[in-house]
Write a protein that holds these residues in place. Structure first.
Motif, PDB file in Angstrom:
ATOM      1  N   VAL A   1     129.094  35.398 -50.447  1.00  0.00           N
ATOM      2  CA  VAL A   1     130.232  36.261 -50.720  1.00  0.00           C
ATOM      3  C   VAL A   1     129.981  37.021 -52.013  1.00  0.00           C
ATOM      4  N   LYS A   2     130.451  38.274 -52.036  1.00  0.00           N
ATOM      5  CA  LYS A   2     130.316  39.070 -53.250  1.00  0.00           C
ATOM      6  C   LYS A   2     131.065  38.386 -54.384  1.00  0.00           C
ATOM      7  N   ALA A   3     130.445  38.386 -55.554  1.00  0.00           N
ATOM      8  CA  ALA A   3     131.033  37.747 -56.731  1.00  0.00           C
ATOM      9  C   ALA A   3     131.321  38.811 -57.783  1.00  0.00           C
ATOM     10  N   ASN A   4     132.438  38.683 -58.452  1.00  0.00           N
ATOM     11  CA  ASN A   4     132.767  39.601 -59.539  1.00  0.00           C
ATOM     12  C   ASN A   4     132.092  39.196 -60.836  1.00  0.00           C
ATOM     13  N   ASP A   5     131.373  38.084 -60.813  1.00  0.00           N
ATOM     14  CA  ASP A   5     130.700  37.552 -61.989  1.00  0.00           C
ATOM     15  C   ASP A   5     129.418  38.341 -62.262  1.00  0.00           C
ATOM     16  N   PRO A   6     129.348  39.090 -63.364  1.00  0.00           N
ATOM     17  CA  PRO A   6     128.148  39.886 -63.646  1.00  0.00           C
ATOM     18  C   PRO A   6     126.922  39.032 -63.972  1.00  0.00           C
ATOM     19  N   THR A   7     127.107  37.729 -64.129  1.00  0.00           N
ATOM     20  CA  THR A   7     125.971  36.849 -64.401  1.00  0.00           C
ATOM     21  C   THR A   7     125.494  36.117 -63.146  1.00  0.00           C
ATOM     22  N   ALA A   8     126.133  36.376 -61.995  1.00  0.00           N
ATOM     23  CA  ALA A   8     125.704  35.729 -60.753  1.00  0.00           C
ATOM     24  C   ALA A   8     124.228  36.050 -60.512  1.00  0.00           C
ATOM     25  N   ASN A   9     123.450  35.044 -60.169  1.00  0.00           N
ATOM     26  CA  ASN A   9     121.998  35.159 -60.091  1.00  0.00           C
ATOM     27  C   ASN A   9     121.468  35.739 -58.777  1.00  0.00           C
ATOM     28  N   LEU A  10     122.312  35.845 -57.765  1.00  0.00           N
ATOM     29  CA  LEU A  10     121.881  36.409 -56.484  1.00  0.00           C
ATOM     30  C   LEU A  10     122.404  37.836 -56.365  1.00  0.00           C
ATOM     31  N   ILE A  11     121.544  38.732 -55.855  1.00  0.00           N
ATOM     32  CA  ILE A  11     121.966  40.118 -55.694  1.00  0.00           C
ATOM     33  C   ILE A  11     121.603  40.623 -54.303  1.00  0.00           C
ATOM     34  N   GLU A  12     122.292  41.679 -53.894  1.00  0.00           N
ATOM     35  CA  GLU A  12     121.877  42.444 -52.727  1.00  0.00           C
ATOM     36  C   GLU A  12     121.556  43.838 -53.240  1.00  0.00           C
ATOM     37  N   PHE A  13     120.427  44.381 -52.745  1.00  0.00           N
ATOM     38  CA  PHE A  13     120.016  45.698 -53.213  1.00  0.00           C
ATOM     39  C   PHE A  13     119.260  46.426 -52.109  1.00  0.00           C
ATOM     40  N   CYS A  14     119.267  47.737 -52.224  1.00  0.00           N
ATOM     41  CA  CYS A  14     118.519  48.586 -51.303  1.00  0.00           C
ATOM     42  C   CYS A  14     117.208  48.961 -51.994  1.00  0.00           C
ATOM     43  N   PRO A  15     116.066  48.616 -51.386  1.00  0.00           N
ATOM     44  CA  PRO A  15     114.795  48.958 -52.018  1.00  0.00           C
ATOM     45  C   PRO A  15     114.566  50.472 -52.019  1.00  0.00           C
ATOM     46  N   THR A  16     113.745  50.927 -52.960  1.00  0.00           N
ATOM     47  CA  THR A  16     113.352  52.326 -53.038  1.00  0.00           C
ATOM     48  C   THR A  16     112.054  52.526 -52.268  1.00  0.00           C
ATOM     49  N   GLU A  17     111.666  53.773 -52.120  1.00  0.00           N
ATOM     50  CA  GLU A  17     110.400  54.086 -51.440  1.00  0.00           C
ATOM     51  C   GLU A  17     109.218  53.723 -52.328  1.00  0.00           C
ATOM     52  N   PRO A  18     108.118  53.322 -51.775  1.00  0.00           N
ATOM     53  CA  PRO A  18     107.782  53.203 -50.355  1.00  0.00           C
ATOM     54  C   PRO A  18     108.214  51.869 -49.743  1.00  0.00           C
ATOM     55  N   TYR A  19     108.850  51.020 -50.538  1.00  0.00           N
ATOM     56  CA  TYR A  19     109.196  49.665 -50.091  1.00  0.00           C
ATOM     57  C   TYR A  19     110.329  49.668 -49.065  1.00  0.00           C
ATOM     58  N   ALA A  20     111.220  50.661 -49.152  1.00  0.00           N
ATOM     59  CA  ALA A  20     112.299  50.761 -48.172  1.00  0.00           C
ATOM     60  C   ALA A  20     111.724  50.990 -46.778  1.00  0.00           C
ATOM     61  N   THR A  21     110.844  51.962 -46.665  1.00  0.00           N
ATOM     62  CA  THR A  21     110.246  52.265 -45.363  1.00  0.00           C
ATOM     63  C   THR A  21     109.416  51.093 -44.853  1.00  0.00           C
ATOM     64  N   GLU A  22     108.604  50.506 -45.734  1.00  0.00           N
ATOM     65  CA  GLU A  22     107.762  49.390 -45.296  1.00  0.00           C
ATOM     66  C   GLU A  22     108.603  48.227 -44.809  1.00  0.00           C
ATOM     67  N   SER A  23     109.623  47.844 -45.571  1.00  0.00           N
ATOM     68  CA  SER A  23     110.431  46.685 -45.184  1.00  0.00           C
ATOM     69  C   SER A  23     111.267  46.957 -43.943  1.00  0.00           C
ATOM     70  N   ALA A  24     111.745  48.185 -43.768  1.00  0.00           N
ATOM     71  CA  ALA A  24     112.539  48.513 -42.583  1.00  0.00           C
ATOM     72  C   ALA A  24     111.650  48.627 -41.345  1.00  0.00           C
ATOM     73  N   SER A  25     110.520  49.325 -41.466  1.00  0.00           N
ATOM     74  CA  SER A  25     109.659  49.526 -40.294  1.00  0.00           C
ATOM     75  C   SER A  25     109.008  48.230 -39.827  1.00  0.00           C
ATOM     76  N   ARG A  26     108.840  47.283 -40.731  1.00  0.00           N
ATOM     77  CA  ARG A  26     108.250  45.993 -40.365  1.00  0.00           C
ATOM     78  C   ARG A  26     109.302  44.959 -39.980  1.00  0.00           C
ATOM     79  N   ASN A  27     110.557  45.382 -39.943  1.00  0.00           N
ATOM     80  CA  ASN A  27     111.673  44.511 -39.575  1.00  0.00           C
ATOM     81  C   ASN A  27     111.870  43.348 -40.537  1.00  0.00           C
ATOM     82  N   TYR A  28     111.534  43.556 -41.807  1.00  0.00           N
ATOM     83  CA  TYR A  28     111.894  42.567 -42.825  1.00  0.00           C
ATOM     84  C   TYR A  28     113.398  42.653 -43.080  1.00  0.00           C
ATOM     85  N   ARG A  29     113.977  43.813 -42.775  1.00  0.00           N
ATOM     86  CA  ARG A  29     115.412  44.052 -42.926  1.00  0.00           C
ATOM     87  C   ARG A  29     115.947  44.513 -41.578  1.00  0.00           C
TER      88      ARG A  29
END
Length: 178
Positions: free
Chosen positions: A45-73
């Motif tokens: 669950v999303k946490a309002n705690d700015p010190t929470a150690n887990l994050i969700e993020f969208c990778p930038t290129e070229p990692y976005a394309t690689e991870s999406a095309s390889r079905n890592y995401r």
């Protein structure tokens, strides 16, 4: 179509509709379902705690394309590239010393388990690790890596990420027994 078949079809449609509705409500409430092996399987669950150690993020290129095309995401409308965000633990923050070696990632002199880069993914496709060396984590960046799973796609391949890539911080809500 017999009455029994009509009832079965109606039941399946109702179950599917309920599942879609529950998923939408959960997403609006900040619940994320993790089916990757980078973290324990379960609900986060999303946490309002700015010190929470887990994050969700969208990778930038070229990692976005690689991870999406390889079905890592999985496919999703959340990231601009049409794939789901990555969920990862933060391993290093601004000011930390990161050393990338063939044995894995060290943070402030401590080798983190399961962070050894591998030359190929599970499907045998080549992976290119971040250049070996010593790095001081710069302001506005973080390093992320799974110490839970040695096959994770994370900073061992894409290096530091920008804090601006973070979509949210998370905490475990319910995890499958592992």
């Amino acid at each position: 179509m017999s009455g029994r078949h009509k009832h079965l079809v109606a039941s399946l449609i109702a179950a599917f509709s309920a599942l879609v509705t529950l998923t939408a409500i959960a997403a609006i409430m900040g619940v994320r379902i993790n089916t990757s092996y980078s973290l324990p399987l379960g609900l986060y669950v999303k946490a309002n705690d700015p010190t929470a150690n887990l994050i969700e993020f969208c990778p930038t290129e070229p990692y976005a394309t690689e991870s999406a095309s390889r079905n890592y995401r999985t496919r999703s409308v959340i990231c601009a590239d049409g794939a789901a965000p990555l969920l990862k633990p933060i391993i290093a923050q601004p000011g930390d010393a990161v050393t990338v070696t063939s044995n894995g990632i060290e943070v402030n002199g401590r080798l983190l388990p399961n962070t050894r880069p591998v030359p190929f993914d599970a499907a045998g496709r080549p992976l290119h690790s971040w250049p070996k060396g010593e790095y001081l984590v710069a302001d506005g960046t973080l390093w992320v890596a799974s110490t839970y799973n040695a096959g994770s796609y994370d900073s061992r391949y894409m290096g530091p990420i920008q804090i601006t890539q973070i979509r949210g911080r998370l905490r475990p809500l319910w995890l499958l027994p592992g």
